[in-house]
Scaffold this motif. Structure first.
Motif, PDB file in Angstrom:
ATOM      1  N   UNK A  43     -37.885 -28.053 -29.310  1.00  0.00           N
ATOM      2  CA  UNK A  43     -37.400 -27.741 -27.916  1.00  0.00           C
ATOM      3  C   UNK A  43     -37.989 -28.342 -26.897  1.00  0.00           C
ATOM      4  N   UNK A  44     -39.234 -28.665 -26.895  1.00  0.00           N
ATOM      5  CA  UNK A  44     -40.008 -29.497 -25.820  1.00  0.00           C
ATOM      6  C   UNK A  44     -39.551 -30.949 -25.820  1.00  0.00           C
ATOM      7  N   UNK A  45     -39.666 -31.683 -26.987  1.00  0.00           N
ATOM      8  CA  UNK A  45     -39.012 -32.985 -27.346  1.00  0.00           C
ATOM      9  C   UNK A  45     -37.391 -32.973 -26.559  1.00  0.00           C
ATOM     10  N   UNK A  46     -36.708 -32.349 -27.368  1.00  0.00           N
ATOM     11  CA  UNK A  46     -35.433 -32.116 -26.727  1.00  0.00           C
ATOM     12  C   UNK A  46     -35.186 -32.198 -25.401  1.00  0.00           C
ATOM     13  N   UNK A  54     -41.440 -35.007 -18.464  1.00  0.00           N
ATOM     14  CA  UNK A  54     -42.308 -34.634 -19.216  1.00  0.00           C
ATOM     15  C   UNK A  54     -42.532 -33.420 -19.589  1.00  0.00           C
ATOM     16  N   UNK A  55     -42.856 -33.097 -20.774  1.00  0.00           N
ATOM     17  CA  UNK A  55     -43.291 -31.648 -21.133  1.00  0.00           C
ATOM     18  C   UNK A  55     -44.719 -31.771 -21.325  1.00  0.00           C
ATOM     19  N   UNK A  56     -45.535 -30.594 -20.756  1.00  0.00           N
ATOM     20  CA  UNK A  56     -46.927 -30.502 -21.096  1.00  0.00           C
ATOM     21  C   UNK A  56     -47.351 -29.377 -21.658  1.00  0.00           C
ATOM     22  N   UNK A  65     -48.915 -22.976 -23.769  1.00  0.00           N
ATOM     23  CA  UNK A  65     -47.875 -22.960 -22.849  1.00  0.00           C
ATOM     24  C   UNK A  65     -46.886 -24.283 -23.148  1.00  0.00           C
ATOM     25  N   UNK A  66     -45.907 -24.170 -23.014  1.00  0.00           N
ATOM     26  CA  UNK A  66     -44.877 -25.442 -23.119  1.00  0.00           C
ATOM     27  C   UNK A  66     -44.098 -25.469 -21.930  1.00  0.00           C
ATOM     28  N   UNK A  67     -44.416 -26.640 -21.160  1.00  0.00           N
ATOM     29  CA  UNK A  67     -44.006 -26.428 -19.593  1.00  0.00           C
ATOM     30  C   UNK A  67     -43.363 -27.792 -19.160  1.00  0.00           C
ATOM     31  N   UNK A  68     -42.241 -27.931 -18.803  1.00  0.00           N
ATOM     32  CA  UNK A  68     -41.739 -28.996 -17.917  1.00  0.00           C
ATOM     33  C   UNK A  68     -40.877 -28.219 -16.700  1.00  0.00           C
ATOM     34  N   UNK A  69     -40.449 -28.951 -15.575  1.00  0.00           N
ATOM     35  CA  UNK A  69     -39.703 -28.576 -14.561  1.00  0.00           C
ATOM     36  C   UNK A  69     -38.347 -27.857 -14.872  1.00  0.00           C
ATOM     37  N   UNK A  92     -43.633 -37.442 -23.343  1.00  0.00           N
ATOM     38  CA  UNK A  92     -43.181 -38.099 -22.479  1.00  0.00           C
ATOM     39  C   UNK A  92     -41.524 -37.959 -22.302  1.00  0.00           C
ATOM     40  N   UNK A  93     -41.140 -38.566 -21.177  1.00  0.00           N
ATOM     41  CA  UNK A  93     -39.621 -38.243 -20.832  1.00  0.00           C
ATOM     42  C   UNK A  93     -38.720 -38.981 -22.011  1.00  0.00           C
ATOM     43  N   UNK A  94     -39.298 -39.712 -22.992  1.00  0.00           N
ATOM     44  CA  UNK A  94     -38.645 -40.344 -23.893  1.00  0.00           C
ATOM     45  C   UNK A  94     -38.768 -39.723 -25.208  1.00  0.00           C
ATOM     46  N   UNK A  95     -39.560 -38.547 -25.224  1.00  0.00           N
ATOM     47  CA  UNK A  95     -39.770 -37.839 -26.435  1.00  0.00           C
ATOM     48  C   UNK A  95     -40.984 -38.335 -27.094  1.00  0.00           C
ATOM     49  N   UNK A  96     -41.789 -39.382 -26.660  1.00  0.00           N
ATOM     50  CA  UNK A  96     -42.834 -40.074 -27.137  1.00  0.00           C
ATOM     51  C   UNK A  96     -43.988 -39.162 -27.070  1.00  0.00           C
TER      52      UNK A  96
END
Length: 132
Positions: A43-46, A54-56, A65-69, A92-96
């Motif tokens: 889900x974070x990658x998607x 970015x997901x942290x 914690x899986x967090x992005x805006x 990263x914002x491209x899923x990398x």
């Protein structure tokens, strides 16, 4: 005296049986943790690819914690389990996700888990090692 001995033997055998069940449940809790981790990871990658944010992934107290805006998920670690050092993974914002190895330890099942992030769209593998 024989009756007391028989009752004590029955009680002790029940306690041994119940104690073994506790260890099975601990392993099941850890397996559930890793299954949920996999769902949140995907889900974070998607989310990162879709929202271009970015997901942290980090540890706070006993939670991962899986967090992005746009999304925030919390995954509780089983009791007796801890991550090594300060867990900090960035999708990263491209899923990398940069290739790295993260370690978790379980006191209850005497297992060291290695989460190895690999190249190729943020995939990872979990390796288990038992220690005494």
């Amino acid at each position: 005296m024989l009756i007391v001995l028989i009752i004590s033997a029955i009680f002790m055998s029940l306690c041994i049986f119940l104690y073994q069940g506790v260890h099975i449940n601990d392993k099941e809790l850890e397996n559930d943790f890793w299954a949920n981790f996999k769902v949140y990871w995907k889900q974070g990658i998607t989310n990162s690819e879709y929202s271009r944010l970015k997901t942290h992934i980090y540890q706070k107290n006993h939670d991962i914690i899986f967090f992005n805006d746009s999304h925030h998920n919390k995954l509780k670690m089983p009791d007796g389990m801890r991550s090594e050092d300060n867990l900090s993974i960035t999708i990263n914002n491209d899923g990398y996700v940069a290739p790295q190895t993260y370690k978790w330890y379980s006191k209850t099942t005497h297992t060291r888990y290695l989460l190895k992030v690999q190249l190729g769209g943020g995939t990872y593998k979990i390796y288990e090692e038992y220690y005494e």
